[in-house]
Design a protein around this motif. Structure first.
Motif, PDB file in Angstrom:
ATOM      1  N   GLY A 145       0.805  -1.217   0.000  1.00 44.09           N
ATOM      2  CA  GLY A 145       0.000   0.000   0.000  1.00 44.09           C
ATOM      3  C   GLY A 145       0.834   1.260   0.000  1.00 44.09           C
ATOM      4  N   SER A 146       0.138   2.391   0.121  1.00 49.80           N
ATOM      5  CA  SER A 146       0.795   3.699   0.047  1.00 49.80           C
ATOM      6  C   SER A 146       0.327   4.595   1.188  1.00 49.80           C
TER       7      SER A 146
ATOM      8  N   ARG B  88       1.062   8.969   2.419  1.00 51.25           N
ATOM      9  CA  ARG B  88       1.719  10.242   2.151  1.00 51.25           C
ATOM     10  C   ARG B  88       1.860  10.998   3.466  1.00 51.25           C
TER      11      ARG B  88
ATOM     12  N   ARG C 297      10.728   3.744  -4.493  1.00 51.14           N
ATOM     13  CA  ARG C 297       9.439   3.545  -3.813  1.00 51.14           C
ATOM     14  C   ARG C 297       8.936   4.815  -3.147  1.00 51.14           C
TER      15      ARG C 297
ATOM     16  N   THR D 262       9.117   9.139  -2.530  1.00 48.20           N
ATOM     17  CA  THR D 262       9.436  10.400  -3.172  1.00 48.20           C
ATOM     18  C   THR D 262       9.274  11.540  -2.178  1.00 48.20           C
TER      19      THR D 262
ATOM     20  N   GLN E 102       5.969  10.784  -0.129  1.00 45.68           N
ATOM     21  CA  GLN E 102       5.053   9.827  -0.731  1.00 45.68           C
ATOM     22  C   GLN E 102       5.699   8.450  -0.655  1.00 45.68           C
TER      23      GLN E 102
ATOM     24  N   ASN F 172       5.255   4.512  -1.488  1.00 48.51           N
ATOM     25  CA  ASN F 172       4.546   3.484  -2.255  1.00 48.51           C
ATOM     26  C   ASN F 172       5.196   2.128  -2.035  1.00 48.51           C
ATOM     27  N   SER F 173       4.477   1.091  -2.399  1.00 54.32           N
ATOM     28  CA  SER F 173       4.997  -0.289  -2.288  1.00 54.32           C
ATOM     29  C   SER F 173       5.577  -0.538  -0.896  1.00 54.32           C
TER      30      SER F 173
END
Length: 118
Positions: free
Chosen positions: A16-17, A19, A66, A68, A81, A83-84
């Motif tokens: 999942g992600s 932020r 993955r 940012t 951010q 991700n993964s």
């Protein structure tokens, strides 16, 4: 008094992600480097990513591709951010402000918990 306030942490499944956001009250935000660090239980705090005042970024090898990091100088906010996400990304994530003058104080946020379940 400079304050860094993180938000956006939580519980997410692997893959999942999330932020993360860090809002800074510092007037020196625009000219300061910003960074995200993390600390897992029983481990030392480690660098995740940094971004200079000019927007140059640097990442730890374990998050490259993955995560940012970005910044919005109009909002005095830095983002991460993610991700993964993996279970090993579970940690408290801290925001850091490093001013351009060594004699100035650097600042840390209070941290936000990120938990990744398998």
């Amino acid at each position: 008094q400079v304050q860094l306030v993180e938000s956006g942490g939580g519980l997410v499944q692997a893959g999942g992600s999330l932020r993360l956001s860090c809002a800074a009250s510092a007037s020196s935000f625009r000219i300061s480097a910003m960074g995200w660090y993390r600390q897992a239980p029983g481990k030392q705090r480690e660098l995740v990513a940094t971004i200079t005042s000019g927007g140059f970024t640097n990442y730890a090898d374990f998050v490259k591709g993955r995560f940012t990091i970005s910044r919005d100088n109009a909002k005095n906010t830095v983002y991460l951010q993610m991700n993964s996400l993996k279970p090993e990304d579970t940690a408290v994530y801290y925001c850091n402000l490093r001013p351009p003058v060594a004699a100035w104080n650097e600042y840390w946020g209070q941290g936000t918990q990120v938990t990744v379940s398998s």
